[in-house]
Design a protein around this motif. Structure first.
Motif, PDB file in Angstrom:
ATOM      1  N   ARG A   1       0.824  -1.214   0.000  1.00  0.00           N
ATOM      2  CA  ARG A   1       0.000   0.000   0.000  1.00  0.00           C
ATOM      3  C   ARG A   1       0.853   1.256   0.000  1.00  0.00           C
ATOM      4  O   ARG A   1       0.554   2.216  -0.691  1.00  0.00           O
ATOM      5  N   GLN A   2       1.889   1.235   0.832  1.00  0.00           N
ATOM      6  CA  GLN A   2       2.717   2.424   0.943  1.00  0.00           C
ATOM      7  C   GLN A   2       4.107   2.032   1.412  1.00  0.00           C
ATOM      8  O   GLN A   2       4.291   1.054   2.138  1.00  0.00           O
ATOM      9  N   LEU A   3       5.073   2.817   0.992  1.00  0.00           N
ATOM     10  CA  LEU A   3       6.464   2.603   1.342  1.00  0.00           C
ATOM     11  C   LEU A   3       7.023   3.945   1.813  1.00  0.00           C
ATOM     12  O   LEU A   3       6.758   4.980   1.198  1.00  0.00           O
ATOM     13  N   MET A   4       7.765   3.942   2.917  1.00  0.00           N
ATOM     14  CA  MET A   4       8.323   5.180   3.433  1.00  0.00           C
ATOM     15  C   MET A   4       9.803   4.989   3.743  1.00  0.00           C
ATOM     16  O   MET A   4      10.194   3.990   4.339  1.00  0.00           O
ATOM     17  N   ILE A   5      10.601   5.967   3.333  1.00  0.00           N
ATOM     18  CA  ILE A   5      12.022   5.988   3.636  1.00  0.00           C
ATOM     19  C   ILE A   5      12.285   7.222   4.486  1.00  0.00           C
ATOM     20  O   ILE A   5      11.885   8.330   4.114  1.00  0.00           O
ATOM     21  N   GLU A   6      12.925   7.027   5.616  1.00  0.00           N
ATOM     22  CA  GLU A   6      13.306   8.151   6.469  1.00  0.00           C
ATOM     23  C   GLU A   6      14.808   8.343   6.356  1.00  0.00           C
ATOM     24  O   GLU A   6      15.580   7.397   6.457  1.00  0.00           O
ATOM     25  N   SER A   7      15.230   9.580   6.146  1.00  0.00           N
ATOM     26  CA  SER A   7      16.651   9.893   6.045  1.00  0.00           C
ATOM     27  C   SER A   7      16.971  11.089   6.931  1.00  0.00           C
ATOM     28  O   SER A   7      16.073  11.692   7.520  1.00  0.00           O
ATOM     29  N   ASP A   8      18.238  11.432   7.007  1.00  0.00           N
ATOM     30  CA  ASP A   8      18.635  12.612   7.768  1.00  0.00           C
ATOM     31  C   ASP A   8      18.050  13.892   7.166  1.00  0.00           C
ATOM     32  O   ASP A   8      17.829  14.870   7.868  1.00  0.00           O
ATOM     33  N   GLY A   9      17.788  13.880   5.852  1.00  0.00           N
ATOM     34  CA  GLY A   9      17.288  15.067   5.177  1.00  0.00           C
ATOM     35  C   GLY A   9      15.783  15.158   5.077  1.00  0.00           C
ATOM     36  O   GLY A   9      15.247  16.202   4.715  1.00  0.00           O
TER      37      GLY A   9
END
Length: 147
Positions: A86-94
């Motif tokens: 359904r959904q994909l999330m990437i968390e980064s420093d930016g």
């Protein structure tokens, strides 16, 4: 009989509501095989990528397609062939990058800064897909036959 290659419609104008959400930097719609269908950036951005040009949007489209295929493979291994992503999330420093299905054969990707309300962004992505999902779908391309 020769086949024709049809151009994908540019749906970048549909992304304006997303790029106006505080903290959203860029949005892109891609076909499942990684072709850019449209993109947009918030106004007045500064920093590393202050405006998503065609070259950057095409690179993002390819990356989005790769991540989508990888996530689908992972979900299939864990939950079976019928399970969808359904959904994909990437968390980064930016900041964050969110991807969601945007109709048959298409995905919607949104990049935000760290200050964005990702819950609001995810919800508005779903609202946009529900409202204009038929326009965001990418039909399978016809096979081209040699003369």
């Amino acid at each position: 009989m020769a086949g024709t290659i049809s151009r994908l419609p540019d749906v970048g104008w549909m992304l304006r509501p997303l790029t106006q959400i505080p903290g959203v930097r860029h949005a892109v719609v891609v076909s499942e095989d990684g072709l850019r269908m449209g993109h947009g950036s918030a106004e007045g951005l500064t920093g590393e990528v202050s405006e998503l040009g065609v070259a950057e949007a095409e690179s993002l489209a390819a990356a989005c397609a790769a991540l989508t295929v990888t996530s689908q493979s992972t979900v299939s291994l864990l939950f079976g062939e019928e399970a969808g992503v359904r959904q994909l999330m990437i968390e980064s420093d930016g900041g964050f990058v969110l991807f969601t299905s945007a109709g048959q054969g298409a995905s919607l990707g949104v990049a935000t800064g760290t200050e964005a309300d990702v819950g609001l962004v995810a919800q508005q992505m779903q609202v946009l897909v529900a409202r204009i999902g038929a326009h965001l779908s990418s039909r399978p391309r016809e096979q081209i036959t040699a003369p």
